[in-house]
Write a protein that holds these residues in place. Structure first.
Motif, mmCIF file in Angstrom:
data_model
loop_
_atom_site.group_PDB
_atom_site.id
_atom_site.type_symbol
_atom_site.label_atom_id
_atom_site.label_comp_id
_atom_site.label_asym_id
_atom_site.label_seq_id
_atom_site.Cartn_x
_atom_site.Cartn_y
_atom_site.Cartn_z
ATOM 1 N N UNK A 55 0.828 -1.202 0.000
ATOM 2 C CA UNK A 55 0.000 0.000 0.000
ATOM 3 C C UNK A 55 0.860 1.248 0.000
ATOM 4 N N UNK A 56 0.207 2.380 -0.014
ATOM 5 C CA UNK A 56 0.921 3.657 -0.088
ATOM 6 C C UNK A 56 0.414 4.615 0.977
ATOM 7 N N UNK A 57 1.330 5.443 1.468
ATOM 8 C CA UNK A 57 0.948 6.533 2.374
ATOM 9 C C UNK A 57 1.586 7.814 1.842
ATOM 10 N N UNK A 58 0.754 8.856 1.726
ATOM 11 C CA UNK A 58 1.249 10.167 1.323
ATOM 12 C C UNK A 58 1.110 11.128 2.492
ATOM 13 N N UNK A 59 2.136 11.936 2.719
ATOM 14 C CA UNK A 59 2.030 13.056 3.657
ATOM 15 C C UNK A 59 2.163 14.308 2.797
ATOM 16 N N UNK A 60 1.103 15.101 2.768
ATOM 17 C CA UNK A 60 1.059 16.163 1.770
ATOM 18 C C UNK A 60 1.149 15.506 0.398
ATOM 19 N N UNK A 100 5.982 6.044 1.537
ATOM 20 C CA UNK A 100 6.239 4.614 1.381
ATOM 21 C C UNK A 100 7.161 4.352 0.185
ATOM 22 N N UNK A 101 7.585 5.408 -0.488
ATOM 23 C CA UNK A 101 8.594 5.260 -1.539
ATOM 24 C C UNK A 101 9.869 4.696 -0.905
ATOM 25 N N UNK A 102 10.419 3.622 -1.484
ATOM 26 C CA UNK A 102 11.604 3.002 -0.861
ATOM 27 C C UNK A 102 12.781 3.967 -0.689
ATOM 28 N N UNK A 103 12.848 5.007 -1.505
ATOM 29 C CA UNK A 103 13.988 5.936 -1.416
ATOM 30 C C UNK A 103 13.739 7.107 -0.471
ATOM 31 N N UNK A 104 12.618 7.058 0.268
ATOM 32 C CA UNK A 104 12.263 8.222 1.087
ATOM 33 C C UNK A 104 13.287 8.453 2.209
ATOM 34 N N UNK A 105 13.432 9.706 2.579
ATOM 35 C CA UNK A 105 14.289 10.072 3.708
ATOM 36 C C UNK A 105 13.443 9.926 4.986
ATOM 37 N N UNK A 106 13.622 8.786 5.669
ATOM 38 C CA UNK A 106 12.751 8.458 6.812
ATOM 39 C C UNK A 106 12.858 9.514 7.909
#
Ligand SMILES: Nc1ncnc2c1ncn2[C@@H]1O[C@H](COP(=O)(O)OP(=O)(O)OP(=O)(O)O)[C@@H](O)[C@H]1O
Ligand SMILES: [Mg+2]
Length: 279
Positions: A76-81, A86-92
């Motif tokens: 699944x996916x989660x967007x903030x703004x 949930x993009x694997x390359x996101x800066x956690x």
């Protein structure tokens, strides 16, 4: 209003077409073979206050923890703004900086004063100067009514005061939205009100908030929307007065009945044998 629109699309049914602060799409989360979140889709508008209710084990905490990536969703996916977290390359760490989280336990540093508890992450994580951090800390202590305790240590404060400091600490990081996981559950009953009052004033200021709570009166008064979860699903959602005051689904009715009447032992819950035992 029909039940399907309450369960699937309440934001639109309120005529609210704003930018979503959080958008959750077909979220699933398993721990081993235990599927805890089964297919959650939920949009939360900017400035909206959503209370999540439901029985123990229904997945409420797991849902919140997925939103700030304390748990990694299985799918699944989660967007903030506009950003997919949930993009694997996101800066956690970058994502977590945008989201304040308040737990049942306050987790203040016991060896630091209230003021230092509020400045430490600002200087380390946001790289604010000490004076800017103190300025923000004092502003946020004022928001939670704790200005007079800036030099105290956590152990010198009541649970309610500690939780208000923990909220101020979160606010000092300038979050876009706040997640609360049963923020009053560890408090003595007489201290619950002061924390709920702070949360109510944040809501009035327009903070986007997602709150797991058992405080039904608070949810009714403050939430724009109540989401009832059971067994890893969103079973029912809608305006607080409808979901709490006039639930449509059997599981919602039965949960609310138990929560609102804790002293009632229902014969069908105890079972025939249980009733005999009691008798
Ligand atoms: N880190 C974990 N590892 C394994 N299982 C977990 C983990 N976290 C949660 N679970 C399981 O996921 C399910 C949902 O737990 P969760 O804490 O999300 O429920 P909850 O609705 O918040 O319950 P409560 O009202 O008791 O806080 C439970 O069966 C729990 O045992
Ligand atoms: Mg929980």
């Amino acid at each position: 209003m029909s039940t399907p629109s309450r369960t699937t699309d309440s934001a639109d049914s309120r005529g609210h077409v704003g930018r979503h602060a959080i958008s959750i799409r077909n979220l699933k989360k398993s721990f081993g073979s235990n599927e805890v979140l089964k297919d959650i889709s939920l949009d939360i508008d900017q400035g909206e206050v959503v209370c999540v209710i439901g029985p123990s084990g229904s997945g409420k905490s797991t849902l919140l923890r997925c939103v700030n990536l304390l748990e990694q969703p299985t799918s699944g996916q989660i967007f903030v703004g506009d950003d997919e977290i949930t993009d694997p390359d996101v800066d956690i760490d970058g994502v977590r900086r945008r989201i304040g989280m308040v737990f049942q336990s306050f987790n203040l540093f016991p060896h630091l004063t209230v003021l230092d508890n509020l400045t430490v992450a600002q200087t380390k994580v946001l790289r604010r100067s000490k004076s800017k951090a103190r300025e923000a800390a004092r502003h946020n202590l004022e928001r939670v009514g704790m200005t007079h305790k800036e030099s105290a240590f956590p152990a010198q404060l009541s649970g309610g005061q500690q939780q208000r400091v923990a909220i101020a600490r979160s606010l000092s990081m300038d979050p876009e939205l706040m997640l609360f996981d049963e923020p009053t559950s560890a408090l003595d009953p007489e201290l619950v009100g002061e924390v709920l009052a702070v949360m109510k004033s944040l809501a009035a200021e327009g903070m986007t908030m997602m709150i797991v709570t058992h405080e039904m009166a608070f949810a009714r008064e403050v939430a724009n929307r109540v989401v009832f979860m059971d067994g890893g699903f969103v079973v029912e959602q809608g305006p607080a007065a409808e979901v709490i005051g006039d639930p449509q689904e059997v599981r919602t009715k039965s949960f609310l009945h138990r929560v609102l009447n804790p002293m009632v032992i229902e014969a069908d819950e105890v079972g025939d044998e249980g009733v005999r035992d009691i008798g």
